[in-house]
Structures are given as C-alpha cells and as structure tokens.
Write a protein that holds these residues in place. Structure first.
Motif, PDB file in Angstrom:
ATOM      1  N   GLY A 134       0.783  -1.226   0.000  1.00 24.99           N
ATOM      2  CA  GLY A 134       0.000   0.000   0.000  1.00 24.99           C
ATOM      3  C   GLY A 134       0.813   1.272   0.000  1.00 24.99           C
ATOM      4  O   GLY A 134       0.245   2.374  -0.058  1.00 24.99           O
ATOM      5  N   ARG A 135       2.124   1.171   0.068  1.00 22.50           N
ATOM      6  CA  ARG A 135       3.001   2.347   0.014  1.00 22.50           C
ATOM      7  C   ARG A 135       3.803   2.305  -1.282  1.00 22.50           C
ATOM      8  O   ARG A 135       3.852   1.279  -1.953  1.00 22.50           O
ATOM      9  CB  ARG A 135       3.967   2.371   1.200  1.00 22.50           C
ATOM     10  N   VAL A 136       4.421   3.413  -1.620  1.00 21.94           N
ATOM     11  CA  VAL A 136       5.338   3.472  -2.757  1.00 21.94           C
ATOM     12  C   VAL A 136       6.684   3.935  -2.227  1.00 21.94           C
ATOM     13  O   VAL A 136       6.810   5.050  -1.708  1.00 21.94           O
ATOM     14  CB  VAL A 136       4.834   4.416  -3.857  1.00 21.94           C
ATOM     15  N   PHE A 425       6.305 -12.724  -2.987  1.00 20.08           N
ATOM     16  CA  PHE A 425       6.116 -11.302  -3.252  1.00 20.08           C
ATOM     17  C   PHE A 425       4.888 -11.069  -4.134  1.00 20.08           C
ATOM     18  O   PHE A 425       4.419 -11.955  -4.831  1.00 20.08           O
ATOM     19  CB  PHE A 425       7.350 -10.734  -3.953  1.00 20.08           C
ATOM     20  N   ARG A 426       4.427  -9.825  -4.120  1.00 19.30           N
ATOM     21  CA  ARG A 426       3.355  -9.409  -5.014  1.00 19.30           C
ATOM     22  C   ARG A 426       3.957  -8.974  -6.355  1.00 19.30           C
ATOM     23  O   ARG A 426       5.045  -8.393  -6.401  1.00 19.30           O
ATOM     24  CB  ARG A 426       2.576  -8.226  -4.421  1.00 19.30           C
ATOM     25  N   PRO A 427       3.268  -9.251  -7.471  1.00 21.84           N
ATOM     26  CA  PRO A 427       3.821  -8.881  -8.784  1.00 21.84           C
ATOM     27  C   PRO A 427       4.138  -7.400  -8.915  1.00 21.84           C
ATOM     28  O   PRO A 427       5.147  -7.033  -9.527  1.00 21.84           O
ATOM     29  CB  PRO A 427       2.718  -9.298  -9.759  1.00 21.84           C
TER      30      PRO A 427
END
Length: 495
Positions: A134-136, A425-427
């Motif tokens: 949810g962060r960048v 991990f998420r893509p």
C-alpha cells in the motif's frame, strides 16, 4: 491445419507422425552433459519414468556445470546444439527441417505485418519507485527496505547493491540510445508497464488476443514511452513467434531502426509449447545477433530451478539449520524418521565446506517441459555472455502470479512458505525491481565472472529459497498443508 501439422517450430515427428516431448527433452538434456559426464548422460538416456526422474537429473546436470567454467560452457553449447538438431521448422507444405539447417522466412503469398504505435501521454517517471503493502518506496526509504530484505536473507546483498545503483542513476531508466523488444510482452512478471512509465521505446510481440492488446495499448497511453507492435492484414494486433517466426523476424528487421536492440524473452506457455516458444526465440535471437553484434539478450530466471550458489549462501543455510530450537528439532524428528530423510532434510547436504552448492528448488509439479524450456534459456544466456554479448538474466522471487495460483499444490505451498522463512512477493513489487536490474545490466560495464553460473547467482532475489535451512522440496508438502486453507480461500474468491 491443426497445431500438430501447422507451419512453425515443432518437436520432430517420428515414423508414425507423433511428436514426442519426452524423447526430445530427455535427449537434449543427455546430449548437453555427454561431453563432460558420459555416465550421467547414460543415466538420462536410460530414464524410464521421465516425469519422476527429471528433477534429480536436472539437479545432477547443474552439479556437473558447477565443476568448472569450461564444463559449464560446454554443457550450454552442447545443449543448445542438441536442441537445434532435434527441434524442427515446418513449412507450409508440411516439410520439416532441423532448426540448425532452417532459416525463418516469410511464406510465399503471406502478407507482411503492418505496424502500429501508441505514444504515452504522461511525463516520464524520473525516480525508481516500488509499490509495497500500500506504500510506494523510493530513495532512502527504498534503500532501507532493500537492507531489510538482505537482513532477512530474502535477497542476496548484490541485489540490493544493483538496485541501489539504479536509485543513484535515474537517467538510466529511459534507456536512452536503445530500443527494447519484448516477446511475451503481456507477461505478468514482464517489464512492459514499468519501462513505458519510464519513457522507454518498446517494441512488443505477443499473441493476437484483442482483450490483452487493449490492455497493453492502455498501458502505453497512460505511460510516457512508445509502444510499437505488429498488426496483420485484418488489423488484429500481435504475432505468434512459434507459428510465424519468418514474419516476426521480417517485421523486427524492418521496424527496429538504428539503435541497438535489447531482446527480452518473457513468453510462457503450458507443457511442450513452452519448449517450442523457447526454441523459436533462440532461432530469432541467433538471427538478430547475426544482424547486429550489439544486440543484448534478456530473461527472468524462475526461483523454482536448480542453481549453483556461492559458499556464503551454503554457510548461511547451514547456520539456520543448526540454529533451530530444541522444540522444533524434537517436533521434526519423528517426521524425518518416518519419511526416511525425505522430510525436513538439511539444505546442501552434499556441499563441502567453503565450496559452492546446488540450491535445488525444482518443483516436480511444474513438469519436465518447464524445466527444459528454462534450461534452454539459461544455456543461451551462458553461451551468449561467453561470446561477449550483453546479457541480463536475473532470478526473481517467488511471486503470486496467475500461473501459481491456478496450480492448487504450488499455490498452497506458497501460502505456507512463510513458516519456513520464505517470502512470496506481489507482482507489482517485483516488476519495477526486475526492470531496474534489466536497465542496469544494459548500461553497466560488462561483468568479469570466474564461472558462467554467476550470471544467475549475482543480484538474485530468491525470496529466501536459497538460504532456508531445509532443502525446499523436503518441506514442500508441509508448507502446502499449512497454506491449504488460504489457497482454498483465494480460489473460492476467484470463482
């Protein structure tokens, strides 16, 4: 025509017209190692349960490659030569020729592909930005996350160093002076969206599926780069490198321009089609390299394979094995006894202290065709780099892709992997990280390696699979059982 008789790259047909994947892939693996280990080649040739035996045999070939730089180079060269002798190019008349004797050409009467381009409307991103939970993350916050992953032994220190170089050189992101050709451009783990957001000039090849191409065109419009792709006589976007290698090659040569090309192979297919697309891409890479020696080649390596890893990785895994608590050791002991050592086995049992080891993360459920397709790609990378060509071939971590979640066993194992120190991990997190490694590989000075297998171990992001204390496949069943409830929930939500 049916796929079995259509023009394109195929497995060879026997006297009855059958195209066996087993005899070909088994033969290629045996031929690859025959010149350095005749006994191992004989074992491979003699396999009668190929779908069961291939895991140990691919491990053994990897171990043979670890023996010396010369052995690794010989295995890569001989494996590719065997594939080219065995796989065939079928023409429109049904005649077939081995790939090492074939030249991809445009069939008589076939219309050449047209060209369409989509230019982005956004300003190029000028910093490396990585989504996470949810962060960048960017800048120093991203460096801190990289350090955390290193501390948790999810990535190699060289991975953090490599990504850090890209943070320091944001001018690399746009890849000035180079065009990128992505084959399998819509791959979930591919760099298409990221490169377009950075303002890169991308040529794209993917199957002519209208819905998928609408998505890619949308990415291009919202991005900052340029997306260029083939269209057929009816106006459909896309092309098929297996069945149209001649047309694809003609289009690339006509459109590529004067800038050096970086060719990224990201295409994936089920079963033997994965071997065929890997062979077709090898044929195209040969032709494009012959056109321009500055052509660079790129792939992503799956973490679920067998790799030669450096001594410090072996030592870290053994430390984690020894550091298990008394309660955990006691709980695992009965299972290990009942499983006769096939459960919770220590990693790198055969490695000598201070020597490289073999990270055996092959997953039997993926099948031998997948393993051999990835071998073809790895052999090509080793051979190309050995010939002085620029190569990018980085290990990406286990990731929640569609191909994983549709496999119930693998999906469940991934769901329970965190119990063993492995992170999936998420893509959206992995894509910009691996794209950053790609641009770094394309702009940095060519590395000097002591062994060809370092192409894969340098800057690896394995998600912990290499440094976990257990041999991963001996914990796979337990991880799957632990992750089964979550896996079932994900599958139910999709339906």
């Amino acid at each position: 025509m049916s796929d079995e008789t259509s023009a394109g790259v195929h497995f060879p047909a026997d006297e009855q017209g059958r195209r066996s994947t087993t005899s070909t892939t088994r033969g290629v693996l045996a031929d690859a190692v025959r010149g350095v280990d005749a006994a191992l080649a004989e074992r491979i040739d003699g396999s009668r349960e190929w779908r069961r035996d291939y895991v140990d045999l691919v491990h053994a070939v990897t171990a043979a490659s670890a023996g010396s730089a010369d052995r690794a180079a010989r295995i890569a060269t001989d494996g590719l030569a065997s594939m080219r002798r065995r796989m065939v190019l079928v023409d429109d008349s049904g005649a077939q020729a081995p790939l090492d004797e074939a030249t991809p050409t445009v069939p008589a009467g076939a219309a050449p592909f047209g060209t369409e381009s989509v230019r982005g409307t956004a300003e190029p991103e000028t910093t490396l930005r990585v989504p996470l939970d949810g962060r960048v993350l960017e800048g120093e916050e991203l460096r801190g996350q990289l350090a955390s992953w290193v501390d948790r032994q999810l990535v190699e220190p060289s991975f953090a160093t490599a990504v850090g170089e890209v943070i320091d050189h944001p001018e690399w992101l746009m890849l000035p002076g180079r065009r990128v050709l992505l084959v399998g451009a819509g791959a979930e783990m591919g760099p298409l969206e990221t490169l377009l957001s950075w303002g890169a000039d991308v040529m794209a090849i993917d199957l002519p599926r209208s819905r998928a191409w609408r998505h890619k065109k949308g990415l291009a419009t919202r991005g900052a780069g340029t997306l260029t792709f083939p269209i057929d006589a009816s106006g459909d976007s896309g092309a098929d490198v297996i069945h149209q290698p001649g047309q694809v090659l003609e289009w690339i040569r006509r459109v590529r321009g004067d800038d050096p090309l970086a060719v990224g192979m990201h295409a994936y297919a089920d079963s033997g089609v994965h071997v065929r697309v890997s062979a077709a891409m090898d044929l195209l890479m040969d032709e494009l390299t012959a056109d321009d020696a500055e052509t660079a080649l790129g792939w992503l390596a799956t973490p679920t394979d067998a790799f030669v890893v450096p001594p410090e990785v072996v030592a870290a895994a053994r430390e984690r094995w020894a550091a298990r608590g008394v309660a955990l050791k006691s709980a695992q002991a009965p299972a290990r006894a009942l499983g006769r050592g096939k459960l919770f086995a220590p990693a790198y049992r055969d490695a000598h202290a201070g020597q490289p080891g073999i990270a055996d993360v092959l997953v039997p459920q993926q099948g031998p065709n997948y393993a051999i397709a990835k071998r073809l790609q790895r052999w090509r990378g080793v051979a190309a780099e050995g010939a002085g060509q620029r190569v990018s071939f980085n290990v990406a971590p286990a990731t929640w892709t569609r191909s994983v979640t549709k496999n119930p066993v693998l999906g469940a194992a991934y769901g329970g992997a965190h119990h063993f120190g492995v992170e999936v991990f998420r893509p959206e997190t992995v894509r910009p990280l691996m794209a950053a490694l790609l641009v770094r590989d394309l702009v940095r000075d060519a590395p000097v390696r002591s062994h060809p297998e370092e192409l894969f171990s340098e800057a690896a992001a394995h998600g912990g699979l290499w440094r976990v204390g257990y041999e991963p496949k001996t914990a796979l069943g337990v991880a799957a059982a632990a992750g089964l409830p979550g896996s079932l929930g994900r599958r139910l939500r999709r339906h």
